[in-house]
Write a protein that holds these residues in place. Sequence first.
Motif, PDB file in Angstrom:
ATOM      1  N   LEU A   1      25.848  -1.084   1.499  1.00  0.00           N
ATOM      2  CA  LEU A   1      25.627  -1.842   2.730  1.00  0.00           C
ATOM      3  C   LEU A   1      25.884  -0.971   3.953  1.00  0.00           C
ATOM      4  O   LEU A   1      25.128  -1.007   4.924  1.00  0.00           O
ATOM      5  CB  LEU A   1      26.539  -3.076   2.767  1.00  0.00           C
ATOM      6  CG  LEU A   1      26.163  -4.207   1.825  1.00  0.00           C
ATOM      7  CD1 LEU A   1      27.253  -5.268   1.813  1.00  0.00           C
ATOM      8  CD2 LEU A   1      24.835  -4.819   2.227  1.00  0.00           C
ATOM      9  N   GLU A   2      26.955  -0.196   3.907  1.00  0.00           N
ATOM     10  CA  GLU A   2      27.258   0.687   5.034  1.00  0.00           C
ATOM     11  C   GLU A   2      26.118   1.674   5.260  1.00  0.00           C
ATOM     12  O   GLU A   2      25.712   1.906   6.393  1.00  0.00           O
ATOM     13  CB  GLU A   2      28.570   1.432   4.792  1.00  0.00           C
ATOM     14  CG  GLU A   2      29.785   0.547   4.907  1.00  0.00           C
ATOM     15  CD  GLU A   2      31.083   1.277   4.625  1.00  0.00           C
ATOM     16  OE1 GLU A   2      31.049   2.473   4.276  1.00  0.00           O
ATOM     17  OE2 GLU A   2      32.142   0.647   4.754  1.00  0.00           O
TER      18      GLU A   2
ATOM     19  N   THR B   1      28.436 -10.850   7.760  1.00  0.00           N
ATOM     20  CA  THR B   1      28.511  -9.685   6.876  1.00  0.00           C
ATOM     21  C   THR B   1      28.155  -8.422   7.644  1.00  0.00           C
ATOM     22  O   THR B   1      28.832  -7.400   7.526  1.00  0.00           O
ATOM     23  CB  THR B   1      27.574  -9.859   5.666  1.00  0.00           C
ATOM     24  OG1 THR B   1      27.954 -11.037   4.955  1.00  0.00           O
ATOM     25  CG2 THR B   1      27.628  -8.656   4.738  1.00  0.00           C
ATOM     26  N   VAL B   2      27.107  -8.493   8.449  1.00  0.00           N
ATOM     27  CA  VAL B   2      26.708  -7.338   9.262  1.00  0.00           C
ATOM     28  C   VAL B   2      27.831  -6.969  10.219  1.00  0.00           C
ATOM     29  O   VAL B   2      28.179  -5.792  10.364  1.00  0.00           O
ATOM     30  CB  VAL B   2      25.382  -7.625  10.016  1.00  0.00           C
ATOM     31  CG1 VAL B   2      25.046  -6.496  10.985  1.00  0.00           C
ATOM     32  CG2 VAL B   2      24.243  -7.838   9.025  1.00  0.00           C
ATOM     33  N   MET B   3      28.452  -7.960  10.846  1.00  0.00           N
ATOM     34  CA  MET B   3      29.561  -7.688  11.764  1.00  0.00           C
ATOM     35  C   MET B   3      30.736  -7.055  11.023  1.00  0.00           C
ATOM     36  O   MET B   3      31.377  -6.138  11.545  1.00  0.00           O
ATOM     37  CB  MET B   3      30.020  -8.984  12.447  1.00  0.00           C
ATOM     38  CG  MET B   3      29.143  -9.396  13.595  1.00  0.00           C
ATOM     39  SD  MET B   3      29.086  -8.169  14.924  1.00  0.00           S
ATOM     40  CE  MET B   3      30.797  -8.061  15.404  1.00  0.00           C
TER      41      MET B   3
ATOM     42  N   SER C   1      32.165  -3.398  11.839  1.00  0.00           N
ATOM     43  CA  SER C   1      33.588  -3.237  12.186  1.00  0.00           C
ATOM     44  C   SER C   1      34.260  -2.219  11.275  1.00  0.00           C
ATOM     45  O   SER C   1      35.066  -1.401  11.735  1.00  0.00           O
ATOM     46  CB  SER C   1      34.310  -4.580  12.096  1.00  0.00           C
ATOM     47  OG  SER C   1      33.782  -5.468  13.062  1.00  0.00           O
ATOM     48  N   ARG C   2      33.934  -2.243  10.000  1.00  0.00           N
ATOM     49  CA  ARG C   2      34.492  -1.250   9.068  1.00  0.00           C
ATOM     50  C   ARG C   2      34.003   0.153   9.413  1.00  0.00           C
ATOM     51  O   ARG C   2      34.768   1.118   9.369  1.00  0.00           O
ATOM     52  CB  ARG C   2      34.119  -1.597   7.629  1.00  0.00           C
ATOM     53  CG  ARG C   2      34.874  -2.785   7.098  1.00  0.00           C
ATOM     54  CD  ARG C   2      34.475  -3.094   5.681  1.00  0.00           C
ATOM     55  NE  ARG C   2      35.214  -4.245   5.193  1.00  0.00           N
ATOM     56  CZ  ARG C   2      34.853  -4.981   4.172  1.00  0.00           C
ATOM     57  NH1 ARG C   2      33.759  -4.673   3.486  1.00  0.00           N
ATOM     58  NH2 ARG C   2      35.574  -6.016   3.804  1.00  0.00           N
ATOM     59  N   LEU C   3      32.734   0.270   9.746  1.00  0.00           N
ATOM     60  CA  LEU C   3      32.187   1.570  10.130  1.00  0.00           C
ATOM     61  C   LEU C   3      32.837   2.069  11.420  1.00  0.00           C
ATOM     62  O   LEU C   3      33.092   3.260  11.574  1.00  0.00           O
ATOM     63  CB  LEU C   3      30.666   1.487  10.301  1.00  0.00           C
ATOM     64  CG  LEU C   3      29.872   1.335   9.010  1.00  0.00           C
ATOM     65  CD1 LEU C   3      28.418   0.976   9.315  1.00  0.00           C
ATOM     66  CD2 LEU C   3      29.953   2.600   8.168  1.00  0.00           C
TER      67      LEU C   3
ATOM     68  N   ALA D   1      32.484   5.983  12.120  1.00  0.00           N
ATOM     69  CA  ALA D   1      31.101   6.310  11.792  1.00  0.00           C
ATOM     70  C   ALA D   1      30.135   5.739  12.831  1.00  0.00           C
ATOM     71  O   ALA D   1      28.994   6.174  12.920  1.00  0.00           O
ATOM     72  CB  ALA D   1      30.736   5.782  10.406  1.00  0.00           C
ATOM     73  N   VAL D   2      30.602   4.747  13.601  1.00  0.00           N
ATOM     74  CA  VAL D   2      29.814   4.176  14.689  1.00  0.00           C
ATOM     75  C   VAL D   2      30.711   4.002  15.907  1.00  0.00           C
ATOM     76  O   VAL D   2      31.935   3.942  15.786  1.00  0.00           O
ATOM     77  CB  VAL D   2      29.179   2.802  14.320  1.00  0.00           C
ATOM     78  CG1 VAL D   2      28.212   2.922  13.154  1.00  0.00           C
ATOM     79  CG2 VAL D   2      30.228   1.757  14.043  1.00  0.00           C
ATOM     80  N   THR D   3      30.067   3.930  17.061  1.00  0.00           N
ATOM     81  CA  THR D   3      30.784   3.587  18.288  1.00  0.00           C
ATOM     82  C   THR D   3      30.238   2.251  18.764  1.00  0.00           C
ATOM     83  O   THR D   3      29.142   1.832  18.362  1.00  0.00           O
ATOM     84  CB  THR D   3      30.589   4.663  19.379  1.00  0.00           C
ATOM     85  OG1 THR D   3      29.199   4.767  19.678  1.00  0.00           O
ATOM     86  CG2 THR D   3      31.128   6.011  18.923  1.00  0.00           C
TER      87      THR D   3
END
Length: 143
Positions: free
Chosen positions: A24-25, A56-58, A62-64, A69-71
Amino acid sequence: MNGDPFGGHPGGRDRARRRGQGELEAQVLAALHHSPGPATAAWVQDHLGGDLAYTTVMTILSRLHAKKAVTRERVGRSYVWTPAADEAGLAALRMRRVLDSESDRDAVLASFVSALSAQDEQLLRTLLERATGGPGAAESSGD
């Protein structure tokens, strides 16, 4: 019931609900990389085909974000998300996660290195020398 603990059938839409966190990530990151700019969670959800819940996307975003891995940037009452690295950096992040998940790092690295082509092995040696300031580090920088 067919023995599936989720009550679904192999394949089809139910398969999407059983994707692993890493998969998913990777899909969320790929969607962000294909966005024309910073993207909302709703945009990501839409571009993943809509089979994932917004929550789920959120959670994945948030985990990323926690993994750097994301900003994200607040725009109004929500966030827009941007990948923190290019495709090569994200591939390296995935490789590190796989390595971190294994109990015998030495064996995994040894197996990985032994399967490299001669050209990739030389490239790895050059990169390691550059990273450690070893022999040839300065002269290799123009490759």
